[in-house]
Design a protein around this motif. Structure first.
Motif, short mmCIF file in Angstrom:
data_model
loop_
_atom_site.label_atom_id
_atom_site.label_comp_id
_atom_site.label_asym_id
_atom_site.label_seq_id
_atom_site.Cartn_x
_atom_site.Cartn_y
_atom_site.Cartn_z
N GLY A 1 0.83 -1.21 0.00
CA GLY A 1 0.00 0.00 0.00
C GLY A 1 0.86 1.25 0.00
O GLY A 1 1.79 1.36 -0.79
N ASP A 2 0.56 2.18 0.90
CA ASP A 2 1.33 3.42 1.00
C ASP A 2 2.47 3.32 2.00
O ASP A 2 3.19 4.28 2.23
N LYS A 3 2.61 2.15 2.62
CA LYS A 3 3.66 1.96 3.64
C LYS A 3 5.03 1.84 2.98
O LYS A 3 5.16 1.40 1.85
N GLU A 4 6.04 2.19 3.73
CA GLU A 4 7.43 2.09 3.27
C GLU A 4 7.94 0.69 3.60
O GLU A 4 8.90 0.52 4.38
N GLU A 5 7.26 -0.31 3.03
CA GLU A 5 7.63 -1.70 3.27
C GLU A 5 7.16 -2.57 2.12
O GLU A 5 6.28 -2.18 1.35
N LEU A 6 7.77 -3.74 2.04
CA LEU A 6 7.42 -4.74 1.03
C LEU A 6 6.65 -5.86 1.71
O LEU A 6 6.93 -6.22 2.85
N LYS A 7 5.70 -6.42 0.95
CA LYS A 7 4.92 -7.55 1.45
C LYS A 7 5.15 -8.73 0.52
O LYS A 7 5.10 -8.58 -0.71
N LEU A 8 5.37 -9.89 1.10
CA LEU A 8 5.62 -11.10 0.31
C LEU A 8 4.40 -11.47 -0.50
O LEU A 8 3.28 -11.50 0.01
N GLY A 9 4.63 -11.76 -1.78
CA GLY A 9 3.59 -12.26 -2.67
C GLY A 9 3.83 -13.74 -2.94
O GLY A 9 4.47 -14.43 -2.14
N PRO A 10 3.37 -14.24 -4.07
CA PRO A 10 3.58 -15.65 -4.41
C PRO A 10 5.07 -16.00 -4.47
O PRO A 10 5.88 -15.19 -4.91
N TYR A 11 5.37 -17.20 -4.00
CA TYR A 11 6.75 -17.68 -4.03
C TYR A 11 6.79 -19.20 -4.03
O TYR A 11 5.80 -19.86 -3.71
N VAL A 12 7.97 -19.74 -4.38
CA VAL A 12 8.23 -21.17 -4.36
C VAL A 12 9.55 -21.36 -3.65
O VAL A 12 10.53 -20.67 -3.95
N GLY A 13 9.60 -22.29 -2.72
CA GLY A 13 10.81 -22.58 -1.97
C GLY A 13 10.49 -22.73 -0.51
O GLY A 13 9.31 -22.81 -0.12
N ALA A 14 11.52 -22.77 0.30
CA ALA A 14 11.35 -22.95 1.74
C ALA A 14 10.52 -21.80 2.32
O ALA A 14 10.64 -20.66 1.87
N PRO A 15 9.67 -22.10 3.29
CA PRO A 15 8.90 -21.03 3.94
C PRO A 15 9.84 -19.97 4.54
O PRO A 15 10.96 -20.29 4.94
N THR A 16 9.36 -18.73 4.57
CA THR A 16 10.17 -17.64 5.11
C THR A 16 9.36 -16.87 6.14
O THR A 16 8.15 -16.71 6.01
N ASP A 17 10.07 -16.39 7.17
CA ASP A 17 9.45 -15.52 8.17
C ASP A 17 9.39 -14.08 7.68
O ASP A 17 8.73 -13.24 8.27
N HIS A 18 10.09 -13.79 6.58
CA HIS A 18 10.21 -12.42 6.09
C HIS A 18 9.06 -12.07 5.15
O HIS A 18 9.25 -11.93 3.95
N THR A 19 7.87 -11.94 5.73
CA THR A 19 6.69 -11.62 4.93
C THR A 19 6.53 -10.11 4.76
O THR A 19 5.89 -9.66 3.83
N ILE A 20 7.14 -9.34 5.66
CA ILE A 20 7.16 -7.87 5.57
C ILE A 20 8.61 -7.44 5.71
O ILE A 20 9.30 -7.83 6.65
#
Length: 151
Positions: free
Chosen positions: A49-68
């Protein structure tokens, strides 16, 4: 399969109008991860959105805690600020690297632009040291241009 040979597959996925955007993005991740031996984690991050951050979208591979990921943090966060490709041949040499997995040795991040604005990126981790070439960069720029046409 070479990167050049994957281009038509990417274009075909983009043109599958019966699939949702997220389904097509996931298909791209699956094609890349399964056809390029040194692409071990493939995913998309998008501006939240308007936040100064990235949000995880679709991916393939090991799960990640880095969703934001805040802008400026890690390789992805740096690309959100710099608007430049970032190739990391050795993640252990990067001070601002966010470790997702102990097996990751290298990373490449290429921004996605819509109307000149950086709205996200493709992020690829590799368990192979220094695998990414200029050919990978050009190919992933093509992928990002294709993805931009969906958004």
């Amino acid at each position: 399969m070479t990167l050049e040979q994957l281009r038509p597959q990417i274009s075909t996925i983009i043109s599958e109008h019966t699939a949702t955007v997220d389904e097509r993005l996931l298909s791209i991740c699956e094609v890349l991860e399964s056809n390029v031996p040194y692409y071990n984690w493939v995913g998309f991050y998008f501006r939240n959105g308007d936040k100064e951050e990235l949000k995880l979208g679709p991916y393939v591979g090991a799960p990640t805690d880095h969703t934001i990921i805040p802008f400026g943090k890690g390789i992805c966060g740096q690309v959100a600020v710099s608007n430049q490709n970032f190739v990391v041949p050795d993640v252990s040499a990067q001070d601002n690297y966010i470790a997702c997995s102990m097996t990751v040795k290298a990373e490449i991040v290429v921004p996605i632009f819509v109307n000149g604005e950086n709205i996200g990126q493709i992020d690829i981790d590799s368990n192979t040291p220094d695998p990414f070439s200029e050919e990978d960069e050009r190919f992933l720029e093509f992928v990002c241009t294709q993805v931009a046409s969906l958004l």
